[in-house]
Design an enzyme around this catalytic site. Structure first.
Site, PDB file in Angstrom:
ATOM      1  N   HIS A 118       1.741   2.573  -0.867  1.00 19.98           N
ATOM      2  CA  HIS A 118       0.621   1.644  -0.688  1.00 19.98           C
ATOM      3  C   HIS A 118       0.886   0.416  -1.542  1.00 19.98           C
ATOM      4  O   HIS A 118       1.070   0.529  -2.756  1.00 19.98           O
ATOM      5  CB  HIS A 118      -0.709   2.288  -1.082  1.00 19.98           C
ATOM      6  CG  HIS A 118      -1.896   1.413  -0.803  1.00 19.98           C
ATOM      7  ND1 HIS A 118      -2.604   1.466   0.371  1.00 19.98           N
ATOM      8  CD2 HIS A 118      -2.473   0.420  -1.548  1.00 19.98           C
ATOM      9  CE1 HIS A 118      -3.577   0.569   0.343  1.00 19.98           C
ATOM     10  NE2 HIS A 118      -3.515  -0.075  -0.804  1.00 19.98           N
ATOM     11  N   CYS A 119       0.912  -0.747  -0.911  1.00 21.37           N
ATOM     12  CA  CYS A 119       1.239  -1.987  -1.624  1.00 21.37           C
ATOM     13  C   CYS A 119      -0.028  -2.821  -1.822  1.00 21.37           C
ATOM     14  O   CYS A 119      -0.640  -3.263  -0.842  1.00 21.37           O
ATOM     15  CB  CYS A 119       2.269  -2.796  -0.844  1.00 21.37           C
ATOM     16  SG  CYS A 119       2.699  -4.373  -1.634  1.00 21.37           S
ATOM     17  N   PRO A 120      -0.439  -3.065  -3.071  1.00 18.52           N
ATOM     18  CA  PRO A 120      -1.655  -3.857  -3.292  1.00 18.52           C
ATOM     19  C   PRO A 120      -1.494  -5.316  -2.873  1.00 18.52           C
ATOM     20  O   PRO A 120      -2.484  -5.979  -2.569  1.00 18.52           O
ATOM     21  CB  PRO A 120      -1.871  -3.746  -4.809  1.00 18.52           C
ATOM     22  CG  PRO A 120      -0.522  -3.444  -5.370  1.00 18.52           C
ATOM     23  CD  PRO A 120       0.165  -2.614  -4.336  1.00 18.52           C
ATOM     24  N   THR A 124      -2.450  -2.863   2.006  1.00 18.58           N
ATOM     25  CA  THR A 124      -2.308  -1.778   2.969  1.00 18.58           C
ATOM     26  C   THR A 124      -1.018  -1.033   2.651  1.00 18.58           C
ATOM     27  O   THR A 124      -0.294  -1.395   1.729  1.00 18.58           O
ATOM     28  CB  THR A 124      -2.292  -2.304   4.423  1.00 18.58           C
ATOM     29  OG1 THR A 124      -2.376  -1.199   5.328  1.00 18.58           O
ATOM     30  CG2 THR A 124      -1.023  -3.102   4.720  1.00 18.58           C
TER      31      THR A 124
END
Length: 366
Positions: A118-120, A124
């Site tokens: 999960h990439c901030p 998403t």
């Protein structure tokens, strides 16, 4: 308040990334037009167009990674063959089974196909459908910031030199802004460049970040006499790359069924995951809470050891009351990770309570 499609961007991650892209782009274009005007020569025009193209690609792939999304399993998903259920894990949140290479993301609150992480920054997950766009975004950002650093440093060198300037002397504020942008641009090259390296390595091996961890645990739980676990999805670097990095960044496949090497099947990895889960349950220990826990990341009142040794993870910390029972599956010197035991009526809500809590607040039930 953002609604609809804009809701995906209205988050500190995408907004920070967009602000960084805008600052670097505007300052680089400004300095490029003064230091080496594109209309003066062909090399100057190529230099300007190269940066402008990389900046545009960075923005395009960034937006595409956000709005394309990683791809989510349908809610209540089950395999076509009912007999295959035995090889899959069940997700109580999505009320369905997890397809091979799929994992539940607690932030997206959905099961993600071929979830990497999960990439901030894009708010998403990086998964099956947006992995190509994400890698292209990283590559464009690193390339663009390399060109930007060259232009901005050259502009600064011209301003600080004793030679007459071909453009009006800049204001002090402009100088400060350019120096700040140089630091920003070099920071992107270093930080995003490292992330790009890891992503390209994962694509070449066709192995996600989560699958790296599964493979590490597979080696840990086997001794020298056991047969080595064979990763099923890597079919050579050329094939692996072609599965993700296509001309239009559209991935190959449906995100559920995957090509595997000879001797493996669709459930080779999921069987290993189930075996690891079984091993974890065998090692689990029960603890009873003897002191209330607030769920804070930096709890006060549980000793200097807990306060001075915070957890460097985004996994949740849970709130617990005295006499709660927790099944602990992981432990550190000052922290424990486990799942709270709940009554049947509480379990019907399909919400598991699990996370880290301070070790001094609990005693093991023997």
């Amino acid at each position: 308040m953002c609604v609809g499609p804009l809701k995906k961007i209205c988050h500190w991650g995408p907004l920070s990334a967009l602000a960084t892209i805008k600052i670097i782009t505007l300052m680089t274009i400004h300095c490029s037009r003064q230091w080496w005007p594109p209309q003066d020569s062909v090399p100057a025009a190529v230099n300007f167009l190269l940066f402008f193209t990389l900046s545009g690609l960075t923005l395009f792939h960034f937006i595409s990674a956000i709005f394309e999304g990683p791809g989510y399993l349908p809610l209540k998903w089950t395999p076509e063959k009912a007999t295959d259920i035995q090889f899959l894990q069940y997700c109580i949140v999505c009320q369905g089974y997890k397809a091979p290479r799929s994992h539940h993301c607690r932030k997206c609150n959905r099961c993600v196909m071929k979830m990497d992480h999960h990439c901030p920054w894009i708010n998403t997950c990086v998964g099956h459908y947006n992995h190509g766009h994400f890698a292209a975004f990283l590559a464009s950002a690193v390339g663009g910031c390399c060109v930007s650093s060259f232009i901005l440093i050259s502009w600064i060198a011209s301003v600080l030199s004793l030679k007459p300037l071909p453009f009006p002397p800049p204001a002090v504020f402009t100088l400060i802004l350019v120096v700040f942008t140089i630091g920003l641009s070099i920071g992107v090259v270093l930080a995003v460049g490292m992330l790009l390296y890891f992503q390209l390595s994962a694509i070449i091996r066709n192995q996600t970040e989560i699958e790296d961890w599964i493979m590490e645990k597979s080696r840990y739980r086997r001794d020298e006499t056991d047969a080595k676990f064979i990763y099923p999805y890597s079919k050579g670097w050329r094939f692996n790359i072609s599965q993700v990095l296509t001309w239009d960044c559209t991935p190959v496949g449906d995100g559920i069924t995957w090509p595997v090497i000879d001797g493996c099947d669709q459930y080779t990895l999921t069987k290993e995951q189930l075996a690891q889960k079984l091993d974890k349950r065998k090692r689990a220990r029960k603890y009873r809470i003897i002191k209330p826990i607030s769920g804070s990341k930096f709890p006060i009142g549980h000793g200097c050891g807990v306060f001075c040794h915070p957890l460097y993870t985004d996994e949740p910390r849970i709130k617990l009351d005295v006499d709660d029972i927790v099944v602990v599956t992981r432990w550190k010197k000052y922290w424990l990770f486990g799942e709270k035991e709940q009554k049947e009526d509480e379990n019907s809500k399909l919400k598991r309570i699990r996370g880290w809590f301070p070790r001094p607040c609990a005693i093991e039930i023997i």
